[in-house]
Enzyme design. Structure first.
Site, mmCIF file in Angstrom:
data_model
loop_
_atom_site.group_PDB
_atom_site.id
_atom_site.type_symbol
_atom_site.label_atom_id
_atom_site.label_comp_id
_atom_site.label_asym_id
_atom_site.label_seq_id
_atom_site.Cartn_x
_atom_site.Cartn_y
_atom_site.Cartn_z
ATOM 1 N N ARG A 13 17.268 -10.913 2.245
ATOM 2 C CA ARG A 13 17.151 -11.170 0.797
ATOM 3 C C ARG A 13 18.331 -10.611 0.043
ATOM 4 O O ARG A 13 18.817 -11.204 -0.902
ATOM 5 C CB ARG A 13 15.890 -10.488 0.269
ATOM 6 C CG ARG A 13 14.693 -11.357 0.317
ATOM 7 C CD ARG A 13 13.544 -10.618 -0.301
ATOM 8 N NE ARG A 13 12.347 -10.941 0.439
ATOM 9 C CZ ARG A 13 11.252 -10.212 0.454
ATOM 10 N NH1 ARG A 13 11.193 -9.097 -0.225
ATOM 11 N NH2 ARG A 13 10.223 -10.600 1.142
ATOM 12 N N GLY B 12 11.982 1.216 6.880
ATOM 13 C CA GLY B 12 13.183 0.895 6.106
ATOM 14 C C GLY B 12 13.215 1.688 4.809
ATOM 15 O O GLY B 12 12.514 2.702 4.656
ATOM 16 N N ASP C 62 17.339 -6.324 9.125
ATOM 17 C CA ASP C 62 18.385 -6.767 8.200
ATOM 18 C C ASP C 62 19.653 -5.912 8.269
ATOM 19 O O ASP C 62 20.666 -6.277 7.684
ATOM 20 C CB ASP C 62 17.864 -6.725 6.757
ATOM 21 C CG ASP C 62 16.738 -7.706 6.530
ATOM 22 O OD1 ASP C 62 16.668 -8.696 7.264
ATOM 23 O OD2 ASP C 62 15.927 -7.478 5.616
ATOM 24 N N ARG D 80 24.957 -35.055 11.859
ATOM 25 C CA ARG D 80 24.207 -34.496 10.730
ATOM 26 C C ARG D 80 24.743 -33.146 10.275
ATOM 27 O O ARG D 80 25.433 -32.455 11.024
ATOM 28 C CB ARG D 80 22.743 -34.270 11.149
ATOM 29 C CG ARG D 80 21.942 -35.538 11.188
ATOM 30 C CD ARG D 80 20.561 -35.257 11.740
ATOM 31 N NE ARG D 80 19.743 -36.456 11.655
ATOM 32 C CZ ARG D 80 18.670 -36.680 12.388
ATOM 33 N NH1 ARG D 80 18.282 -35.799 13.293
ATOM 34 N NH2 ARG D 80 17.975 -37.780 12.224
ATOM 35 N N GLY E 256 0.789 -1.230 0.000
ATOM 36 C CA GLY E 256 0.000 0.000 0.000
ATOM 37 C C GLY E 256 0.815 1.271 0.000
ATOM 38 O O GLY E 256 0.616 2.141 0.848
ATOM 39 N N GLN F 192 12.557 -14.222 13.869
ATOM 40 C CA GLN F 192 13.583 -13.167 13.934
ATOM 41 C C GLN F 192 12.980 -11.780 14.076
ATOM 42 O O GLN F 192 13.646 -10.838 14.473
ATOM 43 C CB GLN F 192 14.446 -13.199 12.657
ATOM 44 C CG GLN F 192 15.264 -14.446 12.540
ATOM 45 C CD GLN F 192 15.700 -14.710 11.099
ATOM 46 O OE1 GLN F 192 16.781 -14.341 10.712
ATOM 47 N NE2 GLN F 192 14.852 -15.358 10.319
ATOM 48 N N GLU G 173 18.535 -15.903 3.253
ATOM 49 C CA GLU G 173 17.523 -16.340 2.279
ATOM 50 C C GLU G 173 17.850 -15.886 0.851
ATOM 51 O O GLU G 173 17.354 -16.469 -0.109
ATOM 52 C CB GLU G 173 16.133 -15.864 2.685
ATOM 53 C CG GLU G 173 15.995 -14.362 2.756
ATOM 54 C CD GLU G 173 14.668 -13.888 3.347
ATOM 55 O OE1 GLU G 173 13.683 -14.627 3.314
ATOM 56 O OE2 GLU G 173 14.645 -12.748 3.853
HETATM 57 O O1 F6P Z 1 13.013 -6.530 5.427
HETATM 58 C C1 F6P Z 1 12.961 -7.382 6.487
HETATM 59 C C2 F6P Z 1 12.591 -8.767 6.117
HETATM 60 O O2 F6P Z 1 12.667 -9.364 7.335
HETATM 61 C C3 F6P Z 1 13.429 -9.500 5.069
HETATM 62 O O3 F6P Z 1 14.643 -9.982 5.515
HETATM 63 C C4 F6P Z 1 12.493 -10.594 4.664
HETATM 64 O O4 F6P Z 1 12.815 -11.114 3.400
HETATM 65 C C5 F6P Z 1 11.191 -9.890 4.648
HETATM 66 O O5 F6P Z 1 11.271 -8.887 5.637
HETATM 67 C C6 F6P Z 1 9.997 -10.755 4.845
HETATM 68 O O6 F6P Z 1 8.872 -9.934 4.932
HETATM 69 P P1 F6P Z 1 7.365 -10.402 4.979
HETATM 70 O O7 F6P Z 1 7.299 -11.868 5.189
HETATM 71 O O8 F6P Z 1 6.780 -9.632 6.104
HETATM 72 O O9 F6P Z 1 6.799 -9.980 3.676
#
Ligand code: F6P
Length: 359
Positions: free
Chosen positions: A183, A114, A139, A174, A74, A285, A234
């Protein structure tokens, strides 16, 4: 002076401490504060705005989440509107937002968020609004500030999980892969991995070679250390595939949480024959109580934002440039994306303590 306060983008532990500090600091100066719910969206349509008082922010500094709620959807500058035929198109709702703020007597805004939220804030400043920014991200990828609140909490959550994974990985010989958020920036993976003595750390800034990852795991086996801990951001990706094209639907932006861990587990098992498990730490996290460090930083930021309003620092963001808090132009913050510096001593510490970075 009536200040509007909003939180935008993904939440981060410490947001409530910022809100509390901003409200109390504004009251100290004799100013009042209106809470805007769900980010900038709370200033559209009927508006979702209510006074924030000493009472309404009492006892929230240690709580995760945000009492103002948030959204990472939004954007008011390209707001999704439903057409008569059921399709959607995007509309610039900034005039409506500015008018709504004016009607509610909001003289200045504190936008806590952010890159995305700060970009919207800067655009609204260019259209005449009086806004100061507070950086927020777990992040740690906002430029011009040494760190952001929420990052320390996220790193500690990841460390706690890694400590637990260590013991079970060792018991069962393991390989356990833990995927953390990030990201585009690998700060959480790097800091948590080094502090929790992981064996392999994979970050988006340094594309990995799966053969190198497996070499490290097998080298440990030869030393009788028959288990390994891999921490992957990720957004980590294999060098062989090249940098993802941001325009491609399978780019890092569109990455599915968990896909990195799933992929690594399969590839490591196929190459080493070792039993592998994975954990996607995900939104753990982002939740829970902020650490003491984050609570203090958030309180400093919230209070400094009110002082930035007093200084009429429109279009500026409060930032930590140790040992001081400073105001930096949001335009400068957005000029460069903050990423892990591969020459940084934390990266060197990883390498020199035997951690593989998959390169
Ligand atoms: O920007 C923070 C963050 O935690 C990223 O590391 C992650 O990819 C993303 O938000 C996930 O955001 P959501 O699941 O809220 O869309």
């Amino acid at each position: 002076m009536r200040i509007g306060l909003l939180t935008g983008g993904g939440d981060a532990p410490g947001l409530n401490a910022v809100i509390r500090a901003a409200v109390l600091s504004a009251n100290y100066r004799g100013w009042e504060v209106m809470g805007i719910r769900h980010g900038f969206v709370g200033l559209l349509g009927e508006c979702d705005v209510a006074p924030l008082t000493r009472g309404s922010v009492s006892g929230i500094a240690h709580l995760g989440g945000t009492i103002l709620r948030t959204t990472n959807r939004g954007n008011p500058l390209c707001f999704p509107v439903r057409n008569e035929d059921g399709s959607y198109s995007e509309k610039d709702c900034s005039d409506e937002l500015i008018e709504n703020a004016r009607e509610r007597g909001i003289d200045a805004l504190i936008a806590i968020g952010g890159d995305g939220t700060l970009r919207i804030a800067l655009e609204l400043v260019r259209r005449g609004m009086k806004i100061v920014g507070v950086p927020k991200t777990i992040d740690n990828d906002v430029s011009c500030t040494i760190t952001t609140f929420g990052f320390d909490t996220a790193v500690n959550t990841a460390i706690e999980a890694l400590d637990k994974l260590h013991t079970t990985a060792e018991s069962h010989d393991r390989v356990i892969v833990m995927e953390v958020m990030g990201r585009d920036a690998g700060f959480i993976a790097l800091h948590a991995g080094v502090a929790a003595t992981a064996d392999v750390i994979l970050i988006p800034e340094l594309p990995y070679d799966i053969e190198k990852v497996c070499e490290k795991i097998m080298a440990r086996d030869r030393l009788g250390q028959n288990f390994s801990i891999v921490v992957a951001a990720e957004g980590a990706y294999p060098k062989a595939e090249g940098a993802p094209d941001p325009a491609h639907p399978h780019s890092r932006r569109a990455i599915r949480a968990g896909s990195v861990a799933e992929r690594l587990v399969g590839e490591v098992h196929d190459r080493t024959g070792k039993e592998c498990r994975s954990l996607v730490l995900g939104h753990l996290q982002r939740g829970g109580m902020p650490t003491g460090y984050d609570r203090l930083l958030a309180t400093r930021f919230g209070s400094a934002a009110v002082r930035a309003i007093e200084e009429e620092a429109w279009g500026y963001m409060v930032a930590l440039q140790s040992p001081h808090l400073v105001n930096v132009p949001i335009a400068e913050v957005l000029r460069e994306e903050k990423r892990v510096d591969l020459a940084h001593d934390v990266v060197q510490a990883a390498r020199w303590t035997g951690i593989s970075l998959g390169d």
